[in-house]
Enzyme design. Structure first.
Site, PDB file in Angstrom:
ATOM      1  N   ARG A 212       0.837  -1.266  -0.002  1.00  0.00           N
ATOM      2  CA  ARG A 212      -0.099   0.108   0.093  1.00  0.00           C
ATOM      3  C   ARG A 212       0.825   1.182   0.218  1.00  0.00           C
ATOM      4  O   ARG A 212       0.670   2.215  -0.710  1.00  0.00           O
ATOM      5  CB  ARG A 212      -0.997  -0.099   1.176  1.00  0.00           C
ATOM      6  CG  ARG A 212      -2.170  -0.901   1.120  1.00  0.00           C
ATOM      7  CD  ARG A 212      -3.167  -0.766   2.203  1.00  0.00           C
ATOM      8  NE  ARG A 212      -2.697  -1.479   3.405  1.00  0.00           N
ATOM      9  CZ  ARG A 212      -3.027  -2.723   3.964  1.00  0.00           C
ATOM     10  NH1 ARG A 212      -3.620  -3.268   3.151  1.00  0.00           N
ATOM     11  NH2 ARG A 212      -2.833  -2.987   5.063  1.00  0.00           N
ATOM     12  N   PHE A 228     -11.721  -5.178  -5.915  1.00  0.00           N
ATOM     13  CA  PHE A 228     -11.548  -5.640  -4.632  1.00  0.00           C
ATOM     14  C   PHE A 228     -11.202  -5.147  -3.737  1.00  0.00           C
ATOM     15  O   PHE A 228     -10.444  -5.510  -2.769  1.00  0.00           O
ATOM     16  CB  PHE A 228     -10.929  -7.172  -4.866  1.00  0.00           C
ATOM     17  CG  PHE A 228     -11.168  -7.846  -6.285  1.00  0.00           C
ATOM     18  CD1 PHE A 228     -12.444  -8.728  -6.139  1.00  0.00           C
ATOM     19  CD2 PHE A 228     -10.577  -7.618  -7.625  1.00  0.00           C
ATOM     20  CE1 PHE A 228     -12.658  -9.680  -7.537  1.00  0.00           C
ATOM     21  CE2 PHE A 228     -11.057  -8.271  -8.491  1.00  0.00           C
ATOM     22  CZ  PHE A 228     -11.857  -9.039  -8.566  1.00  0.00           C
ATOM     23  N   ASP A 250     -16.101  -2.860  -4.938  1.00  0.00           N
ATOM     24  CA  ASP A 250     -16.319  -4.188  -4.070  1.00  0.00           C
ATOM     25  C   ASP A 250     -17.594  -4.598  -4.201  1.00  0.00           C
ATOM     26  O   ASP A 250     -18.485  -3.653  -4.389  1.00  0.00           O
ATOM     27  CB  ASP A 250     -15.788  -3.976  -2.651  1.00  0.00           C
ATOM     28  CG  ASP A 250     -15.548  -5.304  -2.150  1.00  0.00           C
ATOM     29  OD1 ASP A 250     -14.235  -5.429  -1.802  1.00  0.00           O
ATOM     30  OD2 ASP A 250     -16.323  -6.111  -1.642  1.00  0.00           O
ATOM     31  N   ALA A 277     -20.463  -0.571  -5.874  1.00  0.00           N
ATOM     32  CA  ALA A 277     -20.616  -1.880  -5.247  1.00  0.00           C
ATOM     33  C   ALA A 277     -21.028  -2.842  -6.347  1.00  0.00           C
ATOM     34  O   ALA A 277     -22.085  -3.026  -7.033  1.00  0.00           O
ATOM     35  CB  ALA A 277     -21.869  -1.760  -4.511  1.00  0.00           C
ATOM     36  N   ASP A 299      -6.526  -6.903  -6.528  1.00  0.00           N
ATOM     37  CA  ASP A 299      -6.249  -7.587  -5.113  1.00  0.00           C
ATOM     38  C   ASP A 299      -7.527  -8.623  -4.711  1.00  0.00           C
ATOM     39  O   ASP A 299      -8.012  -8.398  -3.925  1.00  0.00           O
ATOM     40  CB  ASP A 299      -5.717  -6.554  -4.067  1.00  0.00           C
ATOM     41  CG  ASP A 299      -5.410  -7.312  -3.001  1.00  0.00           C
ATOM     42  OD1 ASP A 299      -4.940  -8.704  -2.796  1.00  0.00           O
ATOM     43  OD2 ASP A 299      -5.544  -6.748  -1.894  1.00  0.00           O
ATOM     44  N   CYS A 339      -3.071 -14.052  -3.461  1.00  0.00           N
ATOM     45  CA  CYS A 339      -2.774 -14.585  -2.178  1.00  0.00           C
ATOM     46  C   CYS A 339      -3.312 -16.007  -2.108  1.00  0.00           C
ATOM     47  O   CYS A 339      -3.475 -16.460  -0.882  1.00  0.00           O
ATOM     48  CB  CYS A 339      -3.945 -13.882  -1.096  1.00  0.00           C
ATOM     49  SG  CYS A 339      -5.493 -13.959  -1.272  1.00  0.00           S
TER      50      CYS A 339
END
Length: 395
Positions: A212, A228, A250, A277, A299, A339
Site C-alpha cells: 500500500r 476488490f 467491491d 458496489a 487484489d 494470495c
C-alpha cells in the site's frame, strides 16, 4: 515429561531432518497412542528423537512440528511464552512504532507456531485457531498477550477448523470482558477502522502494508482504480499521497461504507473518492472506459483454496489481468496480486504473462512484491510464502 511417540517409517525422516514442519500420515510407521491435538514426540525408525509436534487424527497432515530437537524437552507455559517473546522481538524491532500499531505477531509456521495466527490491532489481539493442538497453548498465549499491552482477545475460529480439525472453541471474545468489535488502528501514520468480528480474515489485510505504501508513492496526480477494494486500504494510501481521483470497487456494499469512513477518518478529500458496489471483473469489463485509469489495483480473494481449484484459478488470474491490460492508460501501472497459497509465484507470473500476450500490450515488471516482515516465511517451509505481487508498466 513423557509424550506419546510418533515413529516414522524407515527412510521417511529426511524431510524432518531438513526441518520441514509437516509430517503426512503415510510417513508414520505404526499407530500413535495420542488423541487429536495432543503433543507427540517425533522419532525416526531407530527411536532417535527428532522433535515435538501437534498430532492430528483428522488431517492428512498428521503432525505439525513446532520444535526440532534431539534433546528431551518439557513443553510448558514458559516454553510457549519464550516463543512468543522471540516473535515479538522481531516486530518490536522492525514494525511497531508510533505510526504503526497493527501487526501480525504470530505467523503460524513462519514463527514456529503451526496452526495459529495472531494479529494485533492496537489493544485487541485476534487469534485465528486453525488446528486442535492450539487449544493446549491458548492459556499461555493469552497470558503473554495481555502482558504486552493487549486488553482484549478475540478468537477467530472458522467452520472448516471445527469440522475438519475438530476444534471445539467457539468464535468470540476470550476470557476477559468483551471489547468493541470495531477498532481504530494506525498504519504508516494513516488511520483505519477494523471490524475484528465481521471483517474478512482477522479484520484487515495487514500483509499489504508495504505494498500500500509503495502504491502511494506512485499516486500523485493519478487516476486510481482499486478493485476488490475491501475497506479501502489502497484507496486511502492513494488519496493520502495526492491522487487526482480514486474509485473503490467491491461486491459488498458494507465494506465500501467502511472505506468511505476511512477516507473521512483521515480527513482526505471525499469528493475525489467514489465507490461502486460491483464485482471487480464486471466493473473492468462493463464500466471501465479505455485508457482512463493511470493505476489499476487487482487484489482479489484467493482463487485457489485447494489444489483442485488451481486450473480454474489460473484462468481467473489470466482473465482478470487481461481486462486490466486492455483498459489501463498507456504508460500506466497495474498492481496485481495473488494470495492463493496453491499458486506459486512462477504460476502466477505465467497467468499474468498469458493475459499480457492476449492484450498485445508491451508490459514490463517494475517490482516483484511479497508479504511484509511480520509475515515471515520459514525457509524450510516455502508453503508459507503465499502473497505474490507484481507492479507492471504497460506501454
Amino acid at each position: 515429561m513423557k509424550y506419546p511417540v510418533l515413529k516414522l517409517k524407515k527412510g521417511r525422516e529426511r524431510a524432518v531432518l531438513h526441518r520441514h514442519p509437516w509430517i503426512f500420515s503415510g510417513a508414520i510407521a505404526e499407530p500413535v497412542e495420542a488423541g487429536n491435538g495432543e503433543i507427540v514426540e517425533i522419532q525416526d525408525y531407530h527411536g532417535e528423537r527428532l522433535g515435538y509436534g501437534f498430532f492430528s487424527t483428522q488431517s492428512q497432515i498428521a503432525c505439525r512440528i513446532f520444535h526440532f530437537s534431539r534433546e528431551l524437552c518439557t513443553i510448558d507455559t514458559a516454553f510457549w511464552q519464550q516463543k512468543v517473546a522471540d516473535a515479538y522481538r522481531l516486530r518490536r524491532r522492525f514494525v511497531i512504532s508510533d505510526h504503526t500499531n497493527a501487526y501480525r505477531l504470530i505467523h503460524a509456521e513462519g514463527d514456529g507456531f503451526p496452526g495459529v495466527i495472531v494479529d494485533v490491532y492496537h489493544e485487541v489481539a485476534v487469534v485465528q485457531v486453525l488446528i486442535k493442538g492450539v487449544e493446549h497453548l491458548l492459556p499461555a498465549l493469552a497470558e503473554v498477550l495481555l502482558s504486552y499491552g493487549v486488553r482484549f482477545i478475540y478468537l477467530n475460529v472458522k467452520e472448516v477448523a471445527q469440522r475438519i480439525e475438530q476444534v471445539s472453541l467457539e468464535e468470540g471474545w476470550y476470557a476477559a470482558a468483551p471489547g468493541s468489535p470495531e477498532v481504530e488502528i494506525k498504519e504508516n501514520g494513516l488511520r483505519f477502522i477494523v471490524d475484528v468480528a465481521r471483517g474478512q480474515k482477522t479484520g484487515f489485510f495487514l500483509d499489504q502494508r508495504d505494498n500500500r505504501r509503495l502504491l502511494g508513492s506512485y499516486s500523485r496526480g493519478m487516476r486510481v482504480l482499486n478493485t476488490f477494494s475491501y475497506t479501502g486500504g489502497f484507496s486511502v494510501y492513494a488519496l493520502a499521497h495526492g491522487a487526482e481521483l480514486v474509485h473503490s470497487v467491491d461486491i459488498a456494499p458494507a465494506v465500501l461504507e467502511t472505506a468511505a469512513r476511512n477516507v473521512a477518518l483521515n480527513e482526505l478529500p471525499q469528493e475525489k473518492h467514489a465507490s461502486f458496489a460491483m464485482d471487480g471483473f464486471k466493473y473492468l469489463e462493463k464500466q471501465t472506459p479505455d485508457h482512463f485509469y493511470d493505476i489499476i489495483v487487482l487484489d482479489p480473494p484467493a482463487f485457489a483454496k485447494n489444489a483442485r481449484a488451481v486450473p480454474n484459478a489460473m484462468r481467473g488470474y489470466k482473465a482478470l489481468n487481461l481486462l486490466a491490460f486492455r483498459k489501463i492508460k498507456p504508460g500506466g501501472l497495474v498492481f496485481t496480486f495473488s494470495c492463493s497459497g496453491n499458486i506459486d509465484k512462477d504460476m502466477f507470473r505465467k497467468a499474468v504473462f498469458a493475459g499480457a500476450a492476449d492484450a498485445r500490450r508491451d508490459v514490463r515488471i517494475l517490482h516483484q512484491l511479497t508479504q511484509p516482515i511480520d509475515h515471515p516465511v520459514n525457509i524450510y517451509h516455502p508453503e508459507g510464502e503465499y502473497l505474490k505481487g507484481l507492479v507492471l508498466y504497460v506501454e
